[in-house]
Design an enzyme around this catalytic site. Structure first.
Site, mmCIF file in Angstrom:
data_model
loop_
_atom_site.group_PDB
_atom_site.id
_atom_site.type_symbol
_atom_site.label_atom_id
_atom_site.label_comp_id
_atom_site.label_asym_id
_atom_site.label_seq_id
_atom_site.Cartn_x
_atom_site.Cartn_y
_atom_site.Cartn_z
ATOM 1 N N GLU A 118 0.889 -1.172 0.000
ATOM 2 C CA GLU A 118 0.000 0.000 0.000
ATOM 3 C C GLU A 118 0.916 1.208 0.000
ATOM 4 O O GLU A 118 1.558 1.516 0.996
ATOM 5 C CB GLU A 118 -0.912 -0.030 1.234
ATOM 6 C CG GLU A 118 -2.119 0.901 1.096
ATOM 7 C CD GLU A 118 -1.864 2.292 1.634
ATOM 8 O OE1 GLU A 118 -1.456 3.159 0.819
ATOM 9 O OE2 GLU A 118 -2.056 2.513 2.824
ATOM 10 N N CYS A 148 -2.033 9.029 2.984
ATOM 11 C CA CYS A 148 -1.963 8.598 1.585
ATOM 12 C C CYS A 148 -3.335 8.624 0.931
ATOM 13 O O CYS A 148 -3.438 8.695 -0.290
ATOM 14 C CB CYS A 148 -1.343 7.213 1.480
ATOM 15 S SG CYS A 148 -2.110 5.983 2.545
#
Length: 529
Positions: A243, A277
């Protein structure tokens, strides 16, 4: 231990980024101890993997109770380690951990249950299949400093419910959060050796994981670091879940509720000092509402109180976590201003700050030629551009290598849903942004340089397991049609079997079956060769 021995012990030290104060140190894991740690983890996993899902869930409930009872202390540790406010720590770090315990504990058995697979073709008559989901074994989790509690703990919960042993490596900037996770897991009363917190330089720990045969690594971090890890993993063919980055767009249509959109942009762009993010990094606003939206967001930006987080929650935005990341933000903003961008508004910085603070900043007159609009900023900066048509908005939003999340803002939900299908992203939300990371039932991840694989939800549980097909023959025949001996008759019958499996009509099926079944029965039950 002698004094000279003490001096040689490697330590990882945590610094409060808002004040520069040392908040604690933890002894690094000796490299020579890691093989034995792996051996203990494998022994414990054999015991843990044999338990029922309900038995595993009972351990997660003990962890959940510890989290709830120690919520204030956990939020405090996250705040002094990462620089975020206490409210931010509670809502984005502590609360999601309890939700993870609830959802994975309640749903792992349903997601990972043995599935019966129906016969895919009449050709396979006499065969039966099931699909099982087995634990991977020993799972490595390498977690970041921006969400040092909720990101790794969610993956720990998934990994444990899937039957795995866990080796955790937290970011070097937030070692005390790793220590706090140790206490949470200890409250779960797991088998000895099932969980280990590895402390030390990231490159050394990841190398040790691969060298000792870790079964899979879950990594959350930057795109360059993810690529380096993938290259390292390729040498042992170790599977990864990555990720990575997000350059997430927000599209504000002309029919949006501008008050809600401006509030949402401020939250999803500035919370955690912009170090999310999945937070807003680019805003595209329809030209008809561009000016009033910018005016609203400017007022909200200027009203933000930024300073050292405290227990009384007197500030809205805290510090960035590292000096390195603060410098990245400074370079991007300076470059944008040098190329014509304007700073419209900034937050109110408290007097006398000495930590890693960068003001929440709203910018206009930006273009996609600027690094601010192309590279991940990972800081409290919101650049705004206007657009004329939906096609233009989609083209701008999709003009990026990272596609973790996105959001559409409109009072017309069907219209927003249709637009969401055209925008790249692992998650696209309507009239909100960022919160889905806390929803344990939804997958998290995205295409492109946002990474590989998914965490959270059923998809995350599947990533924490390995499928195994078990197939058996219940016809009890002595031979199969395609076994030896081979002859021309068998060849022709197999051709008819193809038509029987893919008939054009009923007569086609009957004719093929008449050719296949007698020979098949003869071969299966009466052939002695």
């Amino acid at each position: 231990m002698k004094m000279n021995d003490t001096a040689q012990v490697a330590m990882t030290t945590g610094i409060n980024p808002a004040t520069g104060d040392v908040v604690g140190s933890i002894t690094d894991t000796p490299v020579q101890a890691i093989p034995e740690i792996f051996a203990r983890a494998r022994r414990a996993q054999a015991v843990w993997g044999a338990l029922s899902f309900e038995a595993r869930a009972r351990h997660l409930r003990l962890m959940r109770e510890y989290i709830i009872e120690n919520a204030d202390e956990l939020a405090r540790i996250v705040s002094i380690s990462n620089g975020k406010t206490m409210v931010d720590a509670m809502v984005t770090e502590v609360l999601p951990c309890t939700l993870a315990c609830n959802w994975y504990g309640a749903n792992a058995a349903k997601v990972l249950k043995t599935e019966r697979r129906e016969m895919s073709s009449i050709i396979w008559i006499g065969k039966r299949s099931v699909l099982t989901h087995e634990p991977l074994g020993v799972v490595g989790i390498i977690s970041p400093w921006n969400y040092p509690l909720s990101i790794p703990f969610g993956e720990i919960a998934m990994g444990l419910m899937a039957g795995n042993a866990i080796l955790l490596k937290v970011a070097a900037a937030t070692p005390l959060v790793g220590q706090a996770i140790e206490k949470i897991v200890a409250a779960g009363q797991l088998p000895d050796g099932l969980f280990h917190h590895l402390v030390g330089p990231g490159a050394g720990i990841s190398s040790a994981m691969f060298e000792n045969g870790v079964d899979k690594v879950f990594f959350t971090g930057s795109v360059p670091a993810g690529k380096d890890l993938m290259a390292q993993a390729s040498r042992t063919l170790t599977p990864l879940s990555l990720e990575l980055g997000g350059k997430d767009p927000m599209i504000v249509l002309e029919d949006a509720d501008l008050e809600r959109a401006a509030n949402g942009a401020a939250w999803a762009g500035y919370q955690n000092a912009g170090q999310s993010c999945g937070g807003v990094e680019r805003i595209y606003v329809h030209e008809a509402v561009y000016e009033p939206f910018v005016k609203l967001l400017a007022a909200k930006t200027a009203a933000l109180r930024q300073g050292v987080p405290d227990a009384e929650c007197t500030v809205d935005v805290g510090a960035m976590t590292t000096a390195k990341q603060r410098r990245v933000v400074e370079r991007q903003v300076d470059d944008a201003v040098a190329n014509g961008a304007k700073i419209v508004a900034q937050s109110q910085l408290a007097a006398g700050l000495t930590g890693e603070f960068y003001p929440a900043t709203l910018m206009t007159d930006v273009t996609h030629d600027m690094i601010l609009m192309r590279d991940e900023t990972f800081g409290p900066v919101l650049p705004v551009m206007k657009f004329r048509t939906e096609d233009e908005a989609v083209a701008l939003a999709n003009d990026c290598t990272m596609a973790l999340t996105a959001s559409i803002w409109s009072r017309n939900t069907p219209r927003a849903k249709a637009l969401a299908k055209r925008v790249r992203g692992g998650v696209v939300t309507i009239n909100d942004h960022l919160y889905t990371h806390g929803m344990s039932d939804l997958p998290w991840g995205g295409p492109g340089e946002s990474g590989i694989g998914r965490t959270h939800g059923p998809e995350g549980l599947m990533e924490m397991s390995k499928p195994k097909a078990i197939n058996w023959d219940y016809a009890r025949a002595s031979n199969n049609l395609w076994w030896y001996p081979q002859d021309r008759k068998t060849y022709e019958v197999i051709k008819h079997a193809m038509r029987m499996g893919s008939p054009r009509n009923l007569w086609d099926f009957v004719y093929a079956a008449m050719k296949v079944l007698p020979h098949m029965i003869k071969r299966m039950y009466f052939s002695k060769r």
